[in-house]
Design an enzyme around this catalytic site. Structure first.
Site, short mmCIF file in Angstrom:
data_model
loop_
_atom_site.label_atom_id
_atom_site.label_comp_id
_atom_site.label_asym_id
_atom_site.label_seq_id
_atom_site.Cartn_x
_atom_site.Cartn_y
_atom_site.Cartn_z
N GLU A 140 -18.37 62.62 74.78
CA GLU A 140 -17.00 62.47 73.86
C GLU A 140 -15.99 63.71 74.13
O GLU A 140 -15.73 64.42 73.01
CB GLU A 140 -17.52 62.44 72.49
CG GLU A 140 -18.40 61.20 72.33
CD GLU A 140 -19.12 61.40 70.75
OE1 GLU A 140 -18.72 62.28 69.84
OE2 GLU A 140 -19.95 60.49 70.38
N GLU A 155 -25.36 53.39 73.17
CA GLU A 155 -25.80 53.28 71.84
C GLU A 155 -25.61 52.35 70.95
O GLU A 155 -25.01 52.30 70.01
CB GLU A 155 -24.94 54.38 71.19
CG GLU A 155 -25.20 55.89 72.02
CD GLU A 155 -24.44 57.11 71.44
OE1 GLU A 155 -23.99 56.87 70.13
OE2 GLU A 155 -24.30 58.04 72.17
O1 G3I Z 1 -32.73 66.39 59.69
C1 G3I Z 1 -31.93 67.13 58.87
C2 G3I Z 1 -32.66 67.23 57.23
O2 G3I Z 1 -33.55 68.18 57.62
C3 G3I Z 1 -31.56 67.42 56.53
O3 G3I Z 1 -32.04 67.56 54.95
C4 G3I Z 1 -30.27 66.79 56.43
C5 G3I Z 1 -29.17 67.01 55.39
O4 G3I Z 1 -27.99 66.63 55.81
O5 G3I Z 1 -29.71 66.61 57.85
C6 G3I Z 1 -30.58 66.21 58.64
O6 G3I Z 1 -30.11 66.20 59.96
C7 G3I Z 1 -29.15 65.18 60.23
C8 G3I Z 1 -29.59 64.43 61.33
O7 G3I Z 1 -28.45 63.43 61.67
C9 G3I Z 1 -30.88 63.61 60.91
O8 G3I Z 1 -30.73 62.52 60.19
C10 G3I Z 1 -27.88 65.70 60.53
O9 G3I Z 1 -27.17 66.44 59.20
C11 G3I Z 1 -26.80 64.73 61.04
O10 G3I Z 1 -25.48 65.46 61.47
C12 G3I Z 1 -27.46 63.81 61.85
O11 G3I Z 1 -26.59 62.79 62.65
C13 G3I Z 1 -26.54 62.41 63.71
C14 G3I Z 1 -25.16 62.65 64.42
O12 G3I Z 1 -25.42 62.22 65.82
C15 G3I Z 1 -24.73 63.95 64.61
O13 G3I Z 1 -25.73 64.63 65.70
C16 G3I Z 1 -27.11 61.07 63.72
O14 G3I Z 1 -28.32 60.88 63.11
C17 G3I Z 1 -27.00 60.48 65.26
O15 G3I Z 1 -27.44 58.91 65.02
C18 G3I Z 1 -25.63 60.60 65.61
O16 G3I Z 1 -25.72 60.05 67.23
C19 G3I Z 1 -24.31 60.27 67.70
C20 G3I Z 1 -24.86 60.20 69.14
O17 G3I Z 1 -25.56 61.78 69.27
C21 G3I Z 1 -23.42 60.38 69.85
N1 G3I Z 1 -22.53 59.40 69.64
C22 G3I Z 1 -22.16 58.86 68.52
C23 G3I Z 1 -23.60 58.83 67.64
C24 G3I Z 1 -23.21 58.25 65.96
O18 G3I Z 1 -22.51 59.19 65.39
#
Ligand code: G3I
Length: 350
Positions: free
Chosen positions: A153, A259
């Site tokens: 990105e 994705e």
């Molecule tokens: O695991 C912690 C948990 O312990 C905590 O209580 C909670 C509180 O917010 O957060 C949890 O972590 C989150 C994680 O997902 C697991 O659920 C993060 O905050 C959250 O930012 C994270 O979001 C991920 C996001 O990327 C950011 O990294 C999404 O799961 C994931 O599906 C998403 O994937 C992205 C690809 O990597 C790149 N392209 C877009 C795609 C969708 O946005």
């Protein structure tokens, strides 16, 4: 007594199979019907703790991507500390079960640990830090991971470069440097540039392709484009999606639908799931897979869905109100699953 026993037992057996029919009677498997890799983004906690999840991802897919645990904030939480435990578990799991593991992602503006966000130093120091980050991770997974989303990105939809900490501190050469470091770490790995909206924005796609072509003309190794494919059932139009994929292929690059998710929640309104929506989703998935199958075999890196089952996860704005995946919340296959499967099996017959 005997009669009574069977009166109770038979209905019980029957109802058990009815309730579980989606899970227990699945004699089909997506990847076994495909001549390209069919992947899924993996949630590590579910893989470890949820037996049905584990069974389904093993049965249906032959390529895994870590949804989160290979991002910088997880793998590299402190300057001199790498946390490999969860990702090692996944890597060993994939090796043992003969699944491809695709690395996601080395350089991104999100999911950064605080120490990188707050890193102080001149351009040379930033480059050295980037190099160590990329090389340490790739070398650690040599022999387990043969393909990486190196940069994720980096562009906006209007074709401009995203203003992130890498651009600010290194300049736009952070992109080529990332690919150079990755290639130095493992010259046999396939290296991808990964982004969203490439199927929707011609400007973004053209800019990315020009940028990549220019890097390649200078001998920098980039093997493919991850087209994330977070689409909606009504947008973009299938012709736009197919044309974009063909354009990537024409540029001599591998095409990874990296994705895939097909959102049903139009404009994030508070919707209830209907059969009509499920049918539209099935149609869209089927068209996307059929279009992908028209690419040249040697351009097909695979299609990866960004989750096994509904509901949508935190990255979608209205998190509990979307149904973008192939299985429902009880792990039953949705019409979308059969859309994917039909595209594969009907094509085999032709
Ligand atoms: O695991 C912690 C948990 O312990 C905590 O209580 C909670 C509180 O917010 O957060 C949890 O972590 C989150 C994680 O997902 C697991 O659920 C993060 O905050 C959250 O930012 C994270 O979001 C991920 C996001 O990327 C950011 O990294 C999404 O799961 C994931 O599906 C998403 O994937 C992205 C690809 O990597 C790149 N392209 C877009 C795609 C969708 O946005």
């Amino acid at each position: 007594m005997k009669n009574c026993f069977f009166c109770i037992l038979f209905p019980l057996i029957f109802s058990f199979h009815e309730n579980d029919k989606g899970i227990d009677n699945m004699d089909q498997a997506l990847y076994k019907n495909a001549d390209f890799s069919v992947g899924v983004a993996i949630k590590i906690k579910r893989l470890k703790n949820d037996a049905i999840y584990k069974r389904l991802v093993l049965e249906q897919f032959n390529s895994f991507t870590a949804e989160n645990i290979m991002k910088p904030s997880y793998l590299h939480p402190e300057k001199d500390v790498f946390y490999f435990e969860d990702a090692d578990y996944l890597a060993e799991f994939c090796k043992k079960n003969n699944k491809r593991l695709h690395g996601h992602t080395l350089v991104w503006h999100k999911s950064l640990p605080p120490w990188i966000e707050n890193f102080k130093g001149n351009k040379a120091a930033w480059e050295a830090m980037l190099k160590e980050h990329i090389k340490t991770i790739i070398i650690h997974y040599k022999g387990y991971i043969n393909s990486w989303d190196v940069v994720n990105e980096a562009f906006n939809d209007d074709g401009s470069l995203r203003k992130n900490i890498w651009l600010k501190n290194i300049g736009e050469s952070y992109i080529e440097k990332s690919f150079i470091y990755a290639n130095e770490a493992d010259s046999s790995a396939k290296l991808f540039y990964n982004d969203f909206n490439l199927e929707a924005s011609r400007t973004k796609l053209n800019t990315v392709l020009q940028f990549v072509a220019e890097l390649k003309s200078r001998g920098i190794k980039i093997d493919g484009i991850g087209m994330q494919m977070h689409v909606k059932h009504y947008y973009p139009d299938i012709n736009a999606i197919n044309q974009a994929a063909f354009k990537v292929q024409e540029n001599g690059l591998l095409v990874h639908y990296s994705e895939l998710s097909v959102s049903l929640n139009k404009k994030n309104k508070n919707l209830t799931l209907t059969n009509e929506m499920l049918t539209l989703q099935k149609k869209k998935i089927k068209e996307i897979v059929e279009g992908y199958m028209k690419l040249k075999k040697d351009a097909q890196f695979g299609i990866t869905v960004w989750g096994l089952s509904d509901p949508a996860v935190a990255w979608q704005r209205d998190k509990n109100n979307d149904w973008p995946f192939l299985f429902d919340q009880n792990y039953n296959p949705k019409p979308a699953y059969y859309g994917f499967l039909e595209a594969l099996t009907e094509n085999q017959k032709n």
